[in-house]
Design an enzyme around this catalytic site. Structure first.
Site, short mmCIF file in Angstrom:
data_model
loop_
_atom_site.label_atom_id
_atom_site.label_comp_id
_atom_site.label_asym_id
_atom_site.label_seq_id
_atom_site.Cartn_x
_atom_site.Cartn_y
_atom_site.Cartn_z
N ASP A 197 -46.34 26.63 -22.33
CA ASP A 197 -45.06 26.82 -21.67
C ASP A 197 -45.24 27.67 -20.41
OD1 ASP A 197 -42.09 26.62 -21.79
OD2 ASP A 197 -42.21 28.80 -22.00
N GLU A 256 -47.55 22.85 -18.94
CA GLU A 256 -46.24 22.65 -18.34
C GLU A 256 -46.27 23.45 -17.04
OE1 GLU A 256 -41.53 23.71 -18.58
OE2 GLU A 256 -43.10 25.12 -19.12
#
Length: 518
Positions: A197, A256
């Site tokens: 993330d 990401e």
């Protein structure tokens, strides 16, 4: 060949996938019970969004313990059972790791608050003196408002997301060492990799300079910001790659990451760094042959420079669903079906977000009182946020929650979804579900598909056609009128579900053709 270079990975937003215990929230046991759906769908791996202990200020992306399971989702035995069952079914399992920030309830942050300014405990986070009564700089939160919150003793802490998500200081060696232990904890349990993330965000410019800009979030993926995509972040991934490579079985890291250019994005997947980086450029492209073609050409060229594969994404838990983005209604659904066939035929890996295989639309009409996204609350209701793509999946039945679990769902499903359930679509030959199942089966069978090369073919305006050797062609009509194509081959699949091919391609439709045996 490395499995991940052309894998089809299915994203599971755990709280909205399947509920086993009737509390209205999806859980790990629910995922385990629904694994047959994913095997039938034909995916190679699953990615689980965070299931760690969390106050849930941001749907679990505010982690209070990186090595546990929140009781909402089960316990470590449930995770181990799910992992074992998935592996038995031939599915690999990726888990989310959230290294940019912790929850404000994490013991590390509690220790930082209890310690003095300048202490080792505070150095785990980005805690600084302000400019008088003003924060240290003008940085803005992705969720709206300033990115700094003042502590009772007058110092300020950085949170690029919600105030409940303080940013870690990744220039601190202890932070790096502790996260290595987190990765090892899950690798030792047998996970096949990590989705990382905010992979572009862990390192901030050392001077914490002002940007001089308002609405900084608009520059995400388009411009340079002093808190994203700093060069030193790649030191972290070289270290993580060495750790992943020390385990057998092809463990991977997936970024990401948002970067200002495709070239900078490709740096995350250099041979000694991560294995994949989501290609958000295709997700962001409007429904246009020119836009889709430009993204594909540039993406393949830049990843080829570093010997990497391209990772195609049409949706996830943070963006509006493709059906709605492409126009909603029948037009949006036709375009979403065509975009799926288009992306499945491209070289590289593909990620499918739960519900895309059902053609679900964004649920825009949620009552205000059920919305939970911090974007909604921090914007004062000006931005509806991301709850509309997180409504629990419809599995079966005529009424909500459509078999999601024994009780209701944490967000209400629209009644019209009775026709979109897994059960209803299994019985409908032309359904989106059966299109996905057919496409993924053929993708696995046909040696032309997956990793490799492609060649653009000449075609009419608003049409993109490309070849994969030997003898495979994909053509997509992005226009509003049918076109006649002079392409060789027999029909493999059409996104509109038709079973014949005369050479005329309707608008908002993709077709797969094959010469020779198929």
């Amino acid at each position: 060949m490395s499995w991940w270079r052309d894998a089809v990975v299915y994203q599971i937003y755990v709280r909205s996938f399947a509920d086993s215990d009737g509390d209205g929230i999806g859980d790990l046991a629910g995922v385990r019970e629904r694994l047959p759906h994913l095997v039938e769908l034909g995916v190679d791996a699953i990615w689980l969004t965070p299931f760690y202990p969390s106050p849930m200020a941001d749907g679990g992306y505010d982690v209070a313990d990186y090595c546990g399971v929140d009781p909402l989702f089960g316990d470590l035995d449930d995770f181990d059972d799910l992992l074992a069952r998935a592996h038995e079914a031939g599915l690999r399992v990726l888990v989310d790791v959230v290294p940019n920030h912790t929850s404000d309830r994490h013991p590390w942050f509690a220790e930082a608050l209890a310690a003095e300014p300048g202490s080792a405990e505070r150095d785990r986070y980005l805690i600084r003196d302000g400019r008088g009564d003003e924060p240290p700089n003008d940085w803005e939160s992705i969720f709206g408002g300033p990115a700094w919150t003042r502590l009772p003793d007058g110092q300020w802490y950085l949170h690029l997301f919600a105030p409940e998500q303080p940013d870690l200081n990744w220039r601190n060696p202890q932070v790096r060492a502790d996260f290595r232990k987190v990765l090892k904890f899950w690798l030792d349990r047998g996970v096949d990799g990590f989705r990382i993330d905010v992979a572009h965000g862990m390192i901030k410019h050392p001077d914490l300079p002002d940007t001089g800009l308002a609405e900084q979030i608009s520059l995400l993926g388009r411009g340079e910001l002093p808190y994203f995509d700093q060069d030193e972040v790649h030191e972290i991934y070289r270290d993580w790659r060495a750790l992943l490579d020390s385990y057998s079985g092809g463990r991977i890291g997936v970024a990401e990451a948002w970067a200002s250019t495709q070239e900078r994005l490709a740096r995350y997947v250099r041979p000694d760094e991560l294995h994949q980086a989501f290609n958000f450029a295709l997700l962001e492209a409007p429904w246009s042959a020119a836009e889709f073609g430009e993204v594909v050409t540039e993406s393949l060229a830049t990843t080829a420079q570093v010997g990497a594969t391209t990772t195609w994404v049409l949706g996830n838990h943070d963006v509006r669903r493709p059906v709605t983005r492409y126009g909603d209604g029948e037009t949006g659904l036709a375009r979403a079906r065509a975009a799926a066939l288009f992306s499945f035929a491209l070289p590289g890996s593909v990620y499918v977000y739960q519900g895309e295989e059902l053609g679900l639309r964004e649920v825009l009409e949620l009552p205000d009182e059920v919305r939970q996204d911090p974007i909604w609350t921090r914007s004062g209701g000006a931005d509806v946020g991301r709850d509309g793509c997180r409504v629990p999946l419809p599995w079966s039945g005529e009424r909500p929650p459509f078999g999601f679990g024994p009780g209701g769902g944490w967000l209400p499903a629209p009644g019209e979804w009775a026709a979109s359930t897994v059960g209803a679509q299994r019985a409908e030959p032309g359904s989106v579900l059966n299109l996905y199942r057919s496409a993924l089966a053929r993708r696995r069978e046909l040696p032309e598909l997956g990793d490799g090369e492609m060649t653009w073919l000449d075609g009419p305006e608003h049409v993109l056609a490309f070849a994969r050797e030997p003898g495979f062609t994909c053509a997509t009509n992005f226009g509003d009128a049918p076109v006649v194509l002079d392409l060789p081959g027999d029909l493999v699949l059409r996104s509109d579900g038709a079973e014949s091919w005369t050479g005329e391609l309707p608008p908002n439709t993709a077709v797969w053709l094959k010469t020779g045996k198929s």
